[in-house]
Scaffold this active site. Structure first.
Site, short mmCIF file in Angstrom:
data_model
loop_
_atom_site.label_atom_id
_atom_site.label_comp_id
_atom_site.label_asym_id
_atom_site.label_seq_id
_atom_site.Cartn_x
_atom_site.Cartn_y
_atom_site.Cartn_z
N TRP A 1 25.81 29.40 126.33
CA TRP A 1 25.36 29.29 124.93
C TRP A 1 25.41 27.86 124.41
CZ3 TRP A 1 28.09 33.85 121.88
CH2 TRP A 1 27.65 35.07 122.41
N LYS A 2 26.07 26.97 125.14
CA LYS A 2 26.27 25.59 124.66
C LYS A 2 26.89 25.64 123.26
CE LYS A 2 22.26 24.43 127.37
NZ LYS A 2 21.45 23.37 127.89
N HIS B 1 29.10 20.36 133.74
CA HIS B 1 27.72 20.53 133.24
C HIS B 1 27.14 19.15 132.95
CE1 HIS B 1 24.36 21.67 130.69
NE2 HIS B 1 24.45 22.88 131.22
N GLY C 1 16.68 22.51 129.52
CA GLY C 1 16.22 22.51 128.13
C GLY C 1 14.87 21.84 127.92
N GLY D 1 20.43 28.79 129.90
CA GLY D 1 20.79 28.29 128.57
C GLY D 1 19.91 28.92 127.50
N GLY D 2 18.86 28.20 127.13
CA GLY D 2 17.98 28.61 126.02
C GLY D 2 17.56 30.08 126.06
C1 PEP Z 1 22.11 25.16 131.06
O1 PEP Z 1 22.57 25.00 129.95
O2 PEP Z 1 22.85 25.12 132.04
C2 PEP Z 1 20.67 25.38 131.21
C3 PEP Z 1 20.19 25.60 132.39
O3 PEP Z 1 19.92 25.36 130.06
P1 PEP Z 1 18.37 25.80 129.93
O4 PEP Z 1 18.23 27.15 130.58
O5 PEP Z 1 18.12 25.85 128.46
O6 PEP Z 1 17.55 24.78 130.63
#
Ligand code: PEP
Length: 264
Positions: A13-14, A99, A177, A238-239
């Protein structure tokens, strides 16, 4: 995707979602994934302030709640940091380390990452170690060396008895992202390289049982294509994981692949 290894779908979720969002998220996601294949491990890495709510509303479900970082010391004058003892006191046993956003914005070096991995594993936690090259490194053609050195240095002096608690996430920085995903072949070939690096350090058996995930703009459109590859054992998302329905749709696609094989 190799069915003898653990297949992990992990949401990161960051710095997003509040405790009240966490409650709604868990109330939606937990019942939807109950009938999924037992071969799938579902993880959610939430901000610290969401941990207690996430644990409460995912109680008795199969989701593992994790943290996005930890410190390498037990306690002390480290303003803003969190220790593995603190996480364990809440019941959190999973943590993401290294990360690319921690490397970039918080200046985490391979040496710091190695200390954190050491601490987390000694605390009986499970770790997702993130590695991946920047666009500059990719354009310079040095992505293999970069990723290999992140693995070698990140796992320096980590005893092989801990490797069943380590999973690697290959996350090309240029794909995180950005909406730009590595092709399934690019992702699989780097994951193969990562496996051979693990083999050089720990031997064949450990390398064949280590789960290696792909992360970087994974979504419903590309997840199947990428995760089906032979050396990719799941995804760090992530997103596309911020919405429980969207995360579920990805889990469902992967679950269908596993079920079609009839080995569940
Ligand atoms: C992440 O936060 O590890 C990631 C892969 O983000 P996203 O899927 O948004 O690229």
């Amino acid at each position: 995707m190799n069915r003898s290894r653990k297949i992990i779908l992990a949401s990161n979720w960051k710095m997003n979602l509040l405790p009240e969002d966490t409650k709604i998220y868990m109330e939606k996601l937990c019942p939807m994934i109950e009938s999924m294949s037992s071969r799938l491990d579902i993880h959610t890495y939430v901000p610290y302030i969401d941990i207690q709510t996430a644990l409460e509303y995912s109680k008795n479900s199969r989701i593992k709640i994790g943290a996005q970082n930890c410190h390498f010391e037990n306690f002390g004058a480290f303003t803003g940091e969190i220790s593995t003892d603190m996480l364990l006191s809440l019941g959190v046993k999973n943590v993401i380390i290294g990360h690319s956003e921690r490397r970039k914005y918080f200046c985490e070096t391979d040496e710091i990452i190695n200390k954190k991995i050491n601490k987390a594993l000694n605390s009986n936690m499970s770790v997702i170690l993130c590695v991946g090259e920047t666009i500059k490194e990719k354009n310079a053609g040095i992505e293999l060396e970069i990723v290999e050195s992140q693995i070698v240095n990140g796992l320096k002096n980590i005893n092989n008895k801990y490797l069943n608690n380590v999973c690697i996430a290959y996350e090309p920085v240029w794909a995180i992202g950005t909406g730009k995903t590595a092709t399934s072949l690019e992702a699989d070939s780097m994951c193969k390289k990562i496996r051979s690096t693990i083999e050089k350090i720990y031997g064949k058996e450990i390398s064949m049982s280590t789960s290696i995930l792909y992360g970087g703009s994974l979504n419903l459109e590309n997840a199947e294509d990428i995760i089906i590859q032979s050396d990719i054992d799941g995804g760090l998302i992530g997103g596309a994981s911020l919405n429980p329905e969207k995360f579920y749709e990805i889990i469902d696609r992967v679950n269908n692949i596993v079920k079609k094989e009839g080995k569940d």
